[in-house]
Design an enzyme around this catalytic site. Structure first.
Site, PDB file in Angstrom:
ATOM      1  N   LEU A 512       0.817  -1.217   0.000  1.00 36.12           N
ATOM      2  CA  LEU A 512       0.000   0.000   0.000  1.00 36.12           C
ATOM      3  C   LEU A 512       0.846   1.261   0.000  1.00 36.12           C
ATOM      4  O   LEU A 512       0.417   2.307  -0.462  1.00 36.12           O
ATOM      5  CB  LEU A 512      -0.917   0.011   1.228  1.00 36.12           C
ATOM      6  N   GLY A 515       6.462   4.209   4.735  1.00 35.69           N
ATOM      7  CA  GLY A 515       6.749   5.385   5.529  1.00 35.69           C
ATOM      8  C   GLY A 515       8.006   5.197   6.337  1.00 35.69           C
ATOM      9  O   GLY A 515       8.810   4.299   6.073  1.00 35.69           O
ATOM     10  N   VAL A 520       3.937  -0.942   4.162  1.00 37.09           N
ATOM     11  CA  VAL A 520       2.595  -1.296   4.629  1.00 37.09           C
ATOM     12  C   VAL A 520       1.925  -2.137   3.546  1.00 37.09           C
ATOM     13  O   VAL A 520       1.922  -1.762   2.372  1.00 37.09           O
ATOM     14  CB  VAL A 520       1.751  -0.046   4.918  1.00 37.09           C
ATOM     15  N   ASP A 631       3.353  13.638  15.718  1.00 40.49           N
ATOM     16  CA  ASP A 631       3.568  13.572  14.261  1.00 40.49           C
ATOM     17  C   ASP A 631       2.226  13.604  13.527  1.00 40.49           C
ATOM     18  O   ASP A 631       1.992  12.833  12.601  1.00 40.49           O
ATOM     19  CB  ASP A 631       4.345  12.314  13.892  1.00 40.49           C
TER      20      ASP A 631
END
Length: 830
Positions: A512, A515, A520, A631
């Site tokens: 997907l 990061g 992911v 964050d």
């Protein structure tokens, strides 16, 4: 004062000027007076009475304010409608026991008086008590209760309720004990907001704007107002509610005399209870009314209930359907619901469905009987063709009394912890349909049970060895997790083989995104459940500590606007987090793309912003823990199938305990463009640094532009600076992209909504942390329509490159690594 915000400060800590030359005792004898510049102070030095000028005004008022602690907070004003224009005011106390406020040194007309006394005094005395009550009493009598006072300021409240003070109505004299906001921080005259008890039907607590109810605290059920989300009793307050032939009154007393607490109505309509925190030198919010969308009076219309944790805010009660389905599709629920089958006129077979754990509906048109049992109450409602619902009047001692409704059931909301059960009348045909459905479901369950027994018997024989092996793997996984965490993670432990199979061997086709944590993947378990798998990369800057942090924190959090963690996988060197799958990816996938951004129309964007605000409020205030995310950004907000926002990625989050409000770090991690100045420069983080990030996010969602990367060559401004410039030039609507501006301008309500959200965004990104509102106030401001304070310039509003060294900082730049748009920056001491 980090728990207060600009929108509240104006009336919570009112600055005023009083030139005090003489302080008398706590009493005034007949013939004595108090001139401007003189004061009296209560015995314990808790309160002071004298003349003051509010805010920046030069006009003078007679008032009472805190003295020893919270000095300067005004709690009562005598002449709030008739100010004195100079310092010539004088308060006289006559031999008849009447207080007279005059101007021109006592030579001019009466500005204010204490009016008629309840009985003629023999030896009157005026005294300022340590409760903040200014009373006139007969000096020869011993005071035992309020009834012995000839006159008291508590009978004439302004914008504040103190312990021992009443809200309600004297049913004998008709006097209302209602608190009313100031017009402004500089003018204590009656404003447009008021809090009191509506005595119609069964009495209830209401907040009004003019004559319009905007919030309803509900009716008293023997323990609490049914609109209160807080459990009672508690170790801090003792609440009293009196409803008899003489009065309907609510008051509170403090069980701890060292605590300062008061209820106040702000000029903007912000209303709630505030406690003084001496270590913070300010008032902190204990409870705020109207803090979320479900607090808006009658938001869902009749026969519907509001639920902040549901997929939609509003849902029809069982046996009812939307009255105007077309309106509901546009999120306009005000029309409410109607019965799925029309109620007859006391036809045979009509009955009730139980609606569990709710704030009871508006009782202004209700009927009640204190002595009736719940069973008799049900029969009373069945026999009355106009009755629509019933419940117990008092829930103490197993329940007693009867409360009936007639007509629409308005302003219900779910309260899972403190709500009360309500019994709603439905048609016979609906009850018949439900009985058939239950019988059919029961028959199917029996058939399925028989089949299941046969299948289970076979499966036991064939699957025994497999089950033993799986249980062994699961046990070993849990053992590894405990060894790793030194604690029970309270999470399901997924087998590595299961996750590998679910993602087709972590195939790129299932990937997907990626990061700072690592890649992911989308996966499908053998039972068909779709999941998202975050796999810690060996090269990830977010290491084992961030993994552990995310597991421990998010496993304890549950909210509709936070992504749900299903479990984790710890096997060998593998570290994986398994989340619920979000089919619409992240927020940045939509708002920064020209074509996909059209999916998020303005109503949806507002819905997304408000959902993120509620999620952040939960982290900061309402969860079992106090969590600082550190964050927050658009790429860390995921969207479910209905485009509801869910905050994700808690690897950098930190937990605060007790009264902790701020912390520092030598390792600054986050994303430039979202970092608050005090965090990026000095490593200081708090709830206010999260709020800065939220403000950046709000402005990005509204503009469809990134803060970093947006650059105006003529002024050298980033997005924050650009918005600030437009705001100062009163061109805020130009933030909307040009191709949508004309469409927006045609809807005046939408224009006001967008401008308000821009305004709130600017308040959140102000340079100084103390100037930024806290999240409870942000949620209130987003959902309300009261006046907002003017923002100050934002932090980091000019575009600049991050230097490799910064001599003004105690840290030196170590390394910067970008993955996509995520920038993780570490600092080490020199």
């Amino acid at each position: 004062m980090d728990s207060l915000t600009l929108v509240l400060t104006s009336s919570l800590m009112l600055c005023f000027s009083v030139v005090s030359t003489t302080s008398l005792l706590d009493t005034i004898a007949p013939g004595q007076s108090i001139r401007d510049g003189e004061t009296i102070i209560s015995t314990g030095r808790s309160f002071e009475l004298g003349f003051f000028s509010p805010g920046t005004s030069s006009t003078r008022y007679l008032g009472i304010w805190y003295k020893k602690y919270a000095a300067g907070t005004v709690v009562w004003v005598a002449n709030r409608e008739t100010p004195i224009l100079d310092r010539s005011g004088v308060l006289n106390f006559t031999r008849q026991g009447v207080l007279l406020l005059l101007r021109d040194g006592g030579k001019s007309d009466v500005v204010w008086s204490s009016a008629n006394l309840t009985k003629p005094p023999k030896n009157p005395t005026a005294q300022l008590l340590d409760s903040g009550n200014f009373v006139v009493r007969d000096g020869n009598s011993k005071i035992s209760n309020d009834g012995d006072y000839l006159w008291q300021s508590f009978d004439y409240p302004t914008d504040t309720t103190l312990p021992g003070m009443k809200l309600g109505r004297n049913l004998v004299t008709g006097r209302d004990w209602t608190i009313t906001s100031w017009k402004s921080p500089n003018n204590p005259a009656r404003g447009e907001f008021s809090l009191g008890i509506d005595p119609r039907g069964y009495p209830q607590l209401v907040l009004k704007q003019g004559n319009t109810t905007i919030y309803r605290g509900g009716s008293w059920n023997g323990v609490r107002w049914t609109g209160s989300p807080r459990q009672q009793p508690n170790p801090v307050y003792d609440y009293r509610f009196v409803f008899d032939d003489k009065e309907v009154a609510f008051s509170f007393d403090l069980l701890n005399d060292s605590l300062l607490s008061r209820m106040v109505v702000n000029p903007t309509g912000a209303t709630g209870r505030f406690n003084w925190k001496d270590d913070k030198h300010g008032w902190v919010i204990y409870y705020l009314m109207g803090a979320d969308q479900c607090d808006i009076f009658a938001k869902c219309g009749p026969s519907a209930k509001c639920d902040m944790d549901g997929t939609n805010y509003c849902n029809c009660l069982d046996g009812f359907k939307p009255g105007s389905p077309g309106d509901w599709s546009t999120r306009d629920w005000s029309g409410g619901c109607t019965t799925t089958a029309p109620l007859g006129y006391c036809k045979k077979g009509e009955g009730f469905v139980r609606v569990q754990r709710v704030k009871l509906p508006d009782t202004s048109g209700s009927w009640f009987d204190r002595n009736m049992s719940l069973r008799d109450c049900k029969q009373k409602c069945l026999k009355n063709c106009s009755c629509t619902a019933y419940t117990s009047l008092d829930i103490t001692r197993g329940g007693s009394g009867c409360l009936l409704w007639f007509g629409g059931l308005v302003d219900l909301r779910s309260f899972p912890d403190t709500g009360q059960d309500l019994y709603v009348k439905v048609a016979a045909s609906y009850l018949g349909f439900m009985k058939k459905k239950k019988r059919k479901a029961g028959g199917m369950r029996i058939a399925m049970l028989i089949c299941s027994i046969a299948v289970v018997v076979t499966a036991i024989v064939l699957g025994w060895r497999l089950c033993v092996r799986k249980m062994k793997q699961r046990y070993q996984g849990k053992k590894r997790a405990k060894n790793y965490d030194n604690d029970d993670l309270e999470l399901p432990i997924f087998d590595f083989t299961m996750i590998r199979n679910a993602t087709d061997g972590f195939s790129d086709d299932y990937k997907l995104g990626e990061g700072g944590f690592g890649p992911v993947y989308r996966g499908t378990l053998c039972d068909g459940q779709v999941i998202a798998v975050k796999r810690l990369s060996m090269s990830s800057g977010q290491g084992l500590e961030e993994f552990k942090n995310e597991v421990v924190l998010i496993s304890k959090l549950q909210h509709r606007n936070l992504v749900r963690l299903l479990g984790c996988c710890i096997e060998g060197a593998e570290r994986m987090l398994i989340y619920e799958y979000m089919p619409n990816k992240s927020l940045d996938y939509f708002i920064f793309d020209e074509s996909r951004s059209k999916v998020l129309d303005w109503q949806r964007r507002i819905h997304v912003i408000e959902g993120i605000a509620r999620g952040l409020l939960y982290l900061h205030q309402d969860s079992r823990l106090r969590i600082i995310h550190r964050d927050l950004k658009v790429s860390n907000v995921l969207l479910d199938i209905d485009l509801n926002p869910k905050i994700s990625d808690f690897g950098m989050a930190r937990m605060f305990g007790g009264d902790q409000t701020e912390a520092s770090t030598n390792r600054v991690m986050g994303t430039f463009g979202y970092m608050a100045p005090e965090y990026a420069i000095d490593g200081l983080f708090s709830m206010k640094s999260d709020i800065f990030s939220f403000g950046v996010l709000v402005l990005e969602v509204l503009s469809g532009r990134k803060n970093r990367g947006f650059f105006t060559s003529d002024h050298g401004l980033n997005l924050l600076g650009h918005v600030w410039k437009l705001w100062m030039e009163e061109k805020a609507l130009e933030l909307v992209k040009e191709d949508q501006r004309q469409l927006v301008a045609a809807d005046s309500r939408l224009v006001a909504l967008i401008k308000r959200h821009i305004h709130v965004g600017l308040l959140c990104v102000q340079q100084e942390p103390d100037d930024r509102p806290n999240m409870s106030t942000v949620v209130l401001m987003l959902g309300g329509d009261g006046k907002l304070p003017e923002p100050k310039p934002p932090g980091f509003f000019a575009e600049r490159k991050v230097p490799e060294t910064d001599s003004s900082s105690s840290y030196s730049y170590y390394k910067s690594r970008s993955i996509g748009e995520i920038t993780v920056t570490d600092y080490i001491p020199r």
